[in-house]
Enzyme design. Structure first.
Site, PDB file in Angstrom:
ATOM      1  N   ASP A 199      -2.264  -3.647  -3.983  1.00 51.26           N
ATOM      2  CA  ASP A 199      -1.800  -2.287  -3.780  1.00 51.26           C
ATOM      3  C   ASP A 199      -2.866  -1.596  -2.908  1.00 51.26           C
ATOM      4  O   ASP A 199      -3.974  -2.107  -2.745  1.00 51.26           O
ATOM      5  CB  ASP A 199      -1.659  -1.591  -5.140  1.00 51.26           C
ATOM      6  N   LEU A 200      -2.514  -0.450  -2.334  1.00 52.20           N
ATOM      7  CA  LEU A 200      -3.466   0.236  -1.452  1.00 52.20           C
ATOM      8  C   LEU A 200      -4.103   1.460  -2.132  1.00 52.20           C
ATOM      9  O   LEU A 200      -5.295   1.450  -2.462  1.00 52.20           O
ATOM     10  CB  LEU A 200      -2.751   0.663  -0.162  1.00 52.20           C
ATOM     11  N   ASP A 201      -3.268   2.484  -2.347  1.00 51.75           N
ATOM     12  CA  ASP A 201      -3.792   3.751  -2.859  1.00 51.75           C
ATOM     13  C   ASP A 201      -4.332   3.574  -4.275  1.00 51.75           C
ATOM     14  O   ASP A 201      -3.584   3.223  -5.193  1.00 51.75           O
ATOM     15  CB  ASP A 201      -2.680   4.812  -2.871  1.00 51.75           C
ATOM     16  N   THR A 260      -7.307   7.025  -1.972  1.00 45.82           N
ATOM     17  CA  THR A 260      -6.205   7.865  -1.506  1.00 45.82           C
ATOM     18  C   THR A 260      -5.229   8.274  -2.613  1.00 45.82           C
ATOM     19  O   THR A 260      -4.438   9.206  -2.416  1.00 45.82           O
ATOM     20  CB  THR A 260      -5.444   7.166  -0.360  1.00 45.82           C
ATOM     21  N   LYS A 298       2.152   7.616  -9.488  1.00 52.64           N
ATOM     22  CA  LYS A 298       1.436   6.546  -8.786  1.00 52.64           C
ATOM     23  C   LYS A 298       2.367   5.364  -8.508  1.00 52.64           C
ATOM     24  O   LYS A 298       3.069   4.904  -9.410  1.00 52.64           O
ATOM     25  CB  LYS A 298       0.222   6.083  -9.605  1.00 52.64           C
ATOM     26  N   SER A 358       2.054  -2.184  -0.603  1.00 49.01           N
ATOM     27  CA  SER A 358       2.016  -0.749  -0.907  1.00 49.01           C
ATOM     28  C   SER A 358       3.365  -0.109  -0.636  1.00 49.01           C
ATOM     29  O   SER A 358       4.098  -0.551   0.248  1.00 49.01           O
ATOM     30  CB  SER A 358       0.962  -0.070  -0.016  1.00 49.01           C
ATOM     31  N   ALA A 359       3.674   0.956  -1.376  1.00 44.63           N
ATOM     32  CA  ALA A 359       4.905   1.716  -1.141  1.00 44.63           C
ATOM     33  C   ALA A 359       4.721   2.772  -0.056  1.00 44.63           C
ATOM     34  O   ALA A 359       5.648   3.501   0.272  1.00 44.63           O
ATOM     35  CB  ALA A 359       5.348   2.386  -2.442  1.00 44.63           C
ATOM     36  N   LYS A 383       8.667   0.165  -6.434  1.00 45.11           N
ATOM     37  CA  LYS A 383       8.112  -0.181  -7.732  1.00 45.11           C
ATOM     38  C   LYS A 383       8.701   0.783  -8.765  1.00 45.11           C
ATOM     39  O   LYS A 383       8.920   1.945  -8.424  1.00 45.11           O
ATOM     40  CB  LYS A 383       6.584  -0.052  -7.689  1.00 45.11           C
ATOM     41  N   GLU A 413      -3.263  -3.728  -9.012  1.00 44.72           N
ATOM     42  CA  GLU A 413      -2.599  -2.417  -9.046  1.00 44.72           C
ATOM     43  C   GLU A 413      -3.342  -1.401  -9.903  1.00 44.72           C
ATOM     44  O   GLU A 413      -3.945  -1.761 -10.918  1.00 44.72           O
ATOM     45  CB  GLU A 413      -1.208  -2.591  -9.681  1.00 44.72           C
ATOM     46  N   ASP A 414      -3.237  -0.125  -9.538  1.00 44.70           N
ATOM     47  CA  ASP A 414      -3.786   0.956 -10.378  1.00 44.70           C
ATOM     48  C   ASP A 414      -2.671   1.752 -11.064  1.00 44.70           C
ATOM     49  O   ASP A 414      -2.962   2.650 -11.850  1.00 44.70           O
ATOM     50  CB  ASP A 414      -4.626   1.919  -9.531  1.00 44.70           C
TER      51      ASP A 414
HETATM   52  C1  G6P Z   1       1.931   4.752  -2.943  1.00 45.86           C
HETATM   53  C2  G6P Z   1       1.256   5.847  -3.738  1.00 45.86           C
HETATM   54  C3  G6P Z   1       2.222   6.949  -4.079  1.00 45.86           C
HETATM   55  C4  G6P Z   1       2.949   7.421  -2.821  1.00 45.86           C
HETATM   56  C5  G6P Z   1       3.663   6.260  -2.149  1.00 45.86           C
HETATM   57  C6  G6P Z   1       4.345   6.666  -0.852  1.00 45.86           C
HETATM   58  O1  G6P Z   1       2.754   4.051  -3.789  1.00 45.86           O
HETATM   59  O2  G6P Z   1       0.721   5.331  -4.937  1.00 45.86           O
HETATM   60  O3  G6P Z   1       1.502   8.015  -4.648  1.00 45.86           O
HETATM   61  O4  G6P Z   1       3.887   8.437  -3.130  1.00 45.86           O
HETATM   62  O5  G6P Z   1       2.709   5.259  -1.855  1.00 45.86           O
HETATM   63  O6  G6P Z   1       3.355   7.039   0.062  1.00 45.86           O
HETATM   64  P1  G6P Z   1       3.654   7.744   1.465  1.00 45.86           P
HETATM   65  O7  G6P Z   1       2.306   7.698   2.146  1.00 45.86           O
HETATM   66  O8  G6P Z   1       4.688   6.927   2.152  1.00 45.86           O
HETATM   67  O9  G6P Z   1       4.111   9.119   1.162  1.00 45.86           O
HETATM   68 MG    MG Z   2      -1.812   2.637  -6.233  1.00 45.09          MG
END
Ligand code: G6P
Ligand code: MG
Length: 221
Positions: free
Chosen positions: A8-10, A16, A44, A115-116, A145, A169-170
């Site tokens: 996962d990224l954020d 972030t 999240k 990542s989403a 997710k 993942e967090d």
């Molecule tokens: C990740 C983050 C979410 C965020 C989603 C979409 O999953 O954990 O907090 O809403 O990405 O991110 P974006 O940058 O496309 O709004």
């Molecule tokens: Mg995350």
């Protein structure tokens, strides 16, 4: 035995997740909805429009906004979020991540970004990590997710069997997605929260991540 590691990224690669929270909080304040960190755990890993929907439900204001107004709210949140990203540099990569990516490269194990976020490619570029990933899953057009699709698509892209993949993942929704994909789930964050979502192991920080302990834990040595 280990065939791929999906990140996962954020909140896993960099901080972030906090920026997302700050941007959602400001937008919510403006429409008279209060959100706190406990509620934020439910955002999240969740896509932009679905996150907005959850905030409106939480504030009991679902019926007050047209789809056009929702687009505007989501855009305002994202503009604010993107303005916070301009400060990102390679130093903002969480401890242990660059080292783990390097260990994977040495062992020819693909690293995949799952990542989403539609902002993911830009964030990886700012962190100087864009070329460390064999594949970046695009979240467009596939279920988000906690559905397993983002992780399954990442594994499939490199021909990896999900049973021999590790996901990191967090987010509660993210851990659920990894488990639904049939992978080994590593949680980064609060132990009880992520364990109840199904995490196989939880670390409180990325500092503890390294390939040999991951292989040992996951029984994939
Ligand atoms: C990740 C983050 C979410 C965020 C989603 C979409 O999953 O954990 O907090 O809403 O990405 O991110 P974006 O940058 O496309 O709004
Ligand atoms: Mg995350």
């Amino acid at each position: 035995k280990l065939q791929a590691v999906l990140f996962d990224l954020d909140g896993v690669i960099t901080d972030t997740a906090e920026y997302h929270f700050l941007a959602w909080k400001q937008m919510s304040d403006q429409i008279g909805i209060e959100i706190d960190r406990e509620f934020n755990e439910k955002l999240k890993g969740i896509s932009r429009m679905e996150s907005l929907e959850r905030i409106l439900v939480h504030g009991k204001k679902v019926d007050e906004f047209t789809s056009e107004q929702r687009e505007q709210l989501a855009k305002a949140k994202n503009d604010h979020y993107v303005s916070l990203l301009i400060h990102l540099t390679p130093e903002h990569t969480y401890p242990g991540i660059t080292e783990l990516l390097e260990q994977l490269r040495e062992h020819h194990i693909p690293a995949i970004l799952a990542s989403a976020s539609k902002n993911a490619p830009q964030i990886l570029a700012s962190l100087g990590l864009a070329d460390k990933f064999q594949y970046i899953v695009s979240p467009d057009g596939i279920p988000g997710k906690p559905a397993p699709d983002i992780f399954l698509k990442g594994a499939e892209a490199v021909g990896a069997d999900p049973l021999y993949c590790i996901g990191i993942e967090d987010a509660q929704a993210g851990i659920e997605a990894i488990k639904a994909a049939g992978m080994y789930a590593v949680g980064i964050g609060e132990h009880d929260l992520l364990q109840s979502a199904g995490a196989d192991i939880v670390y409180n920080s990325t500092t503890h991540l390294n390939l040999s302990s991951l292989l040992q834990m996951a029984g994939m040595k």
